[in-house]
Design an enzyme around this catalytic site. Structure first.
Site, PDB file in Angstrom:
ATOM      1  N   ARG A   1       5.050 -13.103   9.579  1.00  0.00           N
ATOM      2  CA  ARG A   1       5.754 -11.845   9.342  1.00  0.00           C
ATOM      3  C   ARG A   1       7.171 -11.908   9.881  1.00  0.00           C
ATOM      4  NH1 ARG A   1       1.750  -7.668   8.815  1.00  0.00           N
ATOM      5  NH2 ARG A   1       3.224  -5.984   9.065  1.00  0.00           N
TER       6      ARG A   1
ATOM      7  N   LYS B   1       4.027   0.762   9.919  1.00  0.00           N
ATOM      8  CA  LYS B   1       4.224   1.992   9.157  1.00  0.00           C
ATOM      9  C   LYS B   1       3.698   3.207   9.915  1.00  0.00           C
ATOM     10  CE  LYS B   1       2.793   0.154   5.239  1.00  0.00           C
ATOM     11  NZ  LYS B   1       2.336  -0.024   3.853  1.00  0.00           N
TER      12      LYS B   1
ATOM     13  N   GLU C   1       0.872  -1.163   0.000  1.00  0.00           N
ATOM     14  CA  GLU C   1       0.000   0.000   0.000  1.00  0.00           C
ATOM     15  C   GLU C   1       0.916   1.222   0.000  1.00  0.00           C
ATOM     16  OE1 GLU C   1      -2.688   0.091   3.320  1.00  0.00           O
ATOM     17  OE2 GLU C   1      -3.425   2.071   2.719  1.00  0.00           O
TER      18      GLU C   1
HETATM   19  P1  ATP Z   1       1.349  -1.752   8.092  1.00  0.00           P
HETATM   20  O1  ATP Z   1       0.399  -2.781   8.632  1.00  0.00           O
HETATM   21  O2  ATP Z   1       2.510  -1.459   8.952  1.00  0.00           O
HETATM   22  O3  ATP Z   1       0.707  -0.531   7.543  1.00  0.00           O
HETATM   23  P2  ATP Z   1       1.439  -3.561   5.933  1.00  0.00           P
HETATM   24  O4  ATP Z   1       2.096  -4.762   6.381  1.00  0.00           O
HETATM   25  O5  ATP Z   1      -0.018  -3.614   5.838  1.00  0.00           O
HETATM   26  O6  ATP Z   1       1.980  -2.407   6.823  1.00  0.00           O
HETATM   27  P3  ATP Z   1       1.611  -3.352   3.096  1.00  0.00           P
HETATM   28  O7  ATP Z   1       2.111  -2.254   2.273  1.00  0.00           O
HETATM   29  O8  ATP Z   1       0.170  -3.690   3.004  1.00  0.00           O
HETATM   30  O9  ATP Z   1       2.016  -3.021   4.579  1.00  0.00           O
HETATM   31  O10 ATP Z   1       2.490  -4.639   2.870  1.00  0.00           O
HETATM   32  C1  ATP Z   1       2.769  -5.159   1.589  1.00  0.00           C
HETATM   33  C2  ATP Z   1       3.091  -6.611   1.706  1.00  0.00           C
HETATM   34  O11 ATP Z   1       4.197  -6.811   2.564  1.00  0.00           O
HETATM   35  C3  ATP Z   1       1.942  -7.392   2.288  1.00  0.00           C
HETATM   36  O12 ATP Z   1       1.737  -8.548   1.492  1.00  0.00           O
HETATM   37  C4  ATP Z   1       2.377  -7.746   3.656  1.00  0.00           C
HETATM   38  O13 ATP Z   1       1.862  -8.989   4.051  1.00  0.00           O
HETATM   39  C5  ATP Z   1       3.902  -7.791   3.515  1.00  0.00           C
HETATM   40  N1  ATP Z   1       4.529  -7.480   4.790  1.00  0.00           N
HETATM   41  C6  ATP Z   1       4.354  -6.365   5.512  1.00  0.00           C
HETATM   42  N2  ATP Z   1       5.057  -6.416   6.664  1.00  0.00           N
HETATM   43  C7  ATP Z   1       5.707  -7.602   6.663  1.00  0.00           C
HETATM   44  C8  ATP Z   1       6.588  -8.258   7.579  1.00  0.00           C
HETATM   45  N3  ATP Z   1       6.939  -7.696   8.745  1.00  0.00           N
HETATM   46  N4  ATP Z   1       7.053  -9.474   7.234  1.00  0.00           N
HETATM   47  C9  ATP Z   1       6.708 -10.033   6.075  1.00  0.00           C
HETATM   48  N5  ATP Z   1       5.887  -9.480   5.177  1.00  0.00           N
HETATM   49  C10 ATP Z   1       5.374  -8.276   5.456  1.00  0.00           C
HETATM   50 MG    MG Z   2      -1.421  -3.893   4.514  1.00  0.00          MG
END
Ligand code: ATP
Ligand code: MG
Length: 559
Positions: free
Chosen positions: A261, A271, A35
């Protein structure tokens, strides 16, 4: 060049192997779906390495898809940084870059489709009422009083929502599934909401936006994603995604598989929290070298290869765990040990005058560029009567185990001569300003003298007349607690007040004046350092990437 450890098989790769063997798929298509509401962090790197890595290994492809369904938080700045970071990590989406917003038309069509099927309705309840009506894990939800609107009425209201006739939050479109479903996500989830907001790509075309859950799976289906890999928190959204896929005329049926994760100790990764660190100026920006963002890590000097190796080493499981940040630092050292050229730098200088060395004379000594790669050969280092050594490498009144320079003691200057401290020169306040030493010409290049004398320590040095000046920034962990966002209070309570130490007065071997921004080198005995993006040949600026390995630190303590 070292070969990065190749990713070992994991349960996801096993599933792909089976799907290819059984003929269910003849190739794999994965995607990385960020995102664009922040910069990527090391957690995202795990997902990037998995999705793009699988595409490489299986000769498939991996899409980059921006999940841009929330115009309030999204920005092109983030889109650009995400692309840069993925490229830097060493991956390429080719022509396959997509935006969920490209599908807004299709998703709207499908929302209308569900209404016509009697599977979606416009609800006039506000967010609070909807939340209350949803029930909880113990109690079923209650049907909305608007749940049984006719198809015609729903179509007309949804059209009016789209035409901007209602304000934010006045109405939503909900799926009509089951308010008593044991999975709360299935209790008539919201599909569309009203948001009178400009979108970074569609401008003011829309004032209704699809929810993430109504977008994600269908986007996968539209792109013919075979394996939709996501993190565990989406496990209980899967039934809903599958419901959409079953109830809509989608062109393909992706399979969602969840993995755990990446979490690191001494780090926050949400984020929202990273944004807070930036906005409240706890750090200098998204790319502050203390940040766990890809851009921060890059600026700090972590090589992309080290991050890929680290992700391969920790592997892919369904098991929730917290990885030790020391593991990442080790991966960084492993790569830099092989690749970083060696130089000498004195961070906290004290001047040494070698009283028996001829005044005004300079000689050129040689030292190896990288002992791990002899093909790089040697570098030339000027040596003369005045040099700098590290303040810490001298003690006037040393404890028993201190073997470095002290009055009457002899040490080896790395790649140069042995020197012996003869006199400590102080200013009026008693502060040591200079050391007077003598050198032994028979110890050139650090060799042992013929009389069998021994030294117990080797220290680094820089010529005082021929050197470069620099500012060096030493970074420590940003947080003092292992789990800064667990427990009471704010994660900000655990910020390390000493996470940045600035040394404005470092002296560098002249060879370092040619180092370009972004290059990472080893300062001998001190660690790995990266020329900052703001570093210029007039004003050199280095960030400490990571210290040398522990055994080295121990050896130094002894020596
Ligand atoms: P936040 O929840 O902090 O806003 P997010 O994880 O929702 O962040 P996205 O931009 O939606 O952020 O993430 C893009 C992709 O990266 C998603 O498929 C998510 O599952 C993966 N991802 C995010 N954080 C992690 C992590 N700590 N380990 C592995 N994959 C991750
Ligand atoms: Mg997300």
């Amino acid at each position: 060049m070292s070969v990065p450890p190749s990713p070992s098989k994991d349960f996801i790769r096993d599933i792909i192997d089976e799907d290819l063997a059984s003929g269910k798929h003849d190739s794999t298509v994965t995607r990385f779906p960020p995102e664009p509401n922040g910069y990527l962090h090391i957690g995202h790197a795990k997902s990037i390495c998995l999705n793009f890595g699988i595409a490489e290994e299986y000769g498939g492809r991996c899409h980059l898809r921006f999940d841009d369904t929330n115009p309030v938080k999204e920005d092109v700045e983030y889109v650009d940084s995400i692309k840069e970071d993925i490229n830097w990590l060493g991956f390429d989406w080719g022509d396959h870059i997509y935006f969920a917003s490209d599908y807004f038309e299709k998703l709207h069509e499908w929302a209308v489709y569900l209404i016509k099927e009697g599977k979606a309705y416009v609800d006039d309840q506000n967010a609070d009422e909807i939340r209350k009506g949803r029930g909880n894990l113990q109690e079923p939800g209650t049907n909305s009083p608007f749940r049984d609107r006719s198809v015609e009425e729903n179509l007309a209201l949804f059209e009016r929502m789209k035409n901007g006739e209602f304000g934010n939050g006045e109405k939503v479109l909900r799926a009509r599934i089951d308010m008593a479903h044991p999975n709360l996500n299935m209790r008539d989830p919201v599909l569309y909401r009203i948001l009178h907001e400009e979108h970074h790509r569609t401008g003011d075309k829309w004032c209704i936006y699809p929810m993430y859950d109504f977008t994600h799976g269908q986007s996968d289906a539209l792109e013919f994603i075979t394996h939709s890999l996501c993190t565990l928190e989406f496990e209980n959204h899967r039934p809903l995604y599958e419901w959409f896929i079953e109830n809509l005329p989608v062109p393909s049926t992706p399979r969602q598989i969840e993995f755990s994760r990446l979490n690191l100790n001494y780090t926050v990764m949400s984020k929202r929290k990273l944004l807070q660190l930036v906005e409240e100026n706890h750090v200098s920006g998204w790319d502050d070298p203390r940040m766990p963002t890809i851009s921060g890590i890059r600026r700090r000097g972590y090589p992309a290869k080290a991050i890929r190796n680290f992700c391969n080493t920790i592997g892919i499981t369904k098991f929730q765990s917290v990885n030790d940040i020391a593991l990442l630092e080790n991966a960084v050292r492993e790569v830099l040990n092989k690749e970083a050229p060696r130089y000498m730098a004195v961070l906290n200088p004290i001047k040494v005058v070698i009283t028996n060395y001829p005044e005004g004379e300079t000689e050129i000594l040689e030292s190896v560029i990288n002992p791990e790669d002899p093909s790089l050969g040697n570098r030339e280092i000027p040596f003369g009567r005045e040099i700098y050594i590290e303040r810490d490498d001298f003690m006037e009144d040393p404890p028993k185990k201190f073997f470095r320079l002290s009055p009457g003691v002899e040490v080896r200057l790395r790649s140069a001569y042995w020197i012996k401290c003869e006199e400590v020169v102080k200013d009026d306040t008693g502060e040591i300003i200079e050391l007077h030493c003598t050198y032994d010409p028979a110890t050139k290049s650090g060799q042992n003298p013929p009389d069998g004398r021994k030294v117990k320590a080797t220290i680094h040095w820089v010529s005082a007349t021929e050197c470069a000046e620099a500012e060096v920034r030493l970074y420590d962990r940003l947080f003092m607690e292992e789990a800064p966002d667990k427990g009471e209070g704010s994660f900000l309570d655990h910020l390390n007040p000493d996470s940045l130490e600035t040394l404005p007065n470092a002296k560098l071997e002249t060879n370092l004046s040619g180092v370009e921004a972004g290059d990472t080198v080893q300062f001998e005995r001190l660690g790995y350092f990266c020329a900052d993006k703001d570093s210029t040949s007039e004003a050199l600026l280095f960030n400490r990437t990571v210290g040398l390995r522990d055994s080295w630190a121990k050896a130094q303590k002894k020596g």
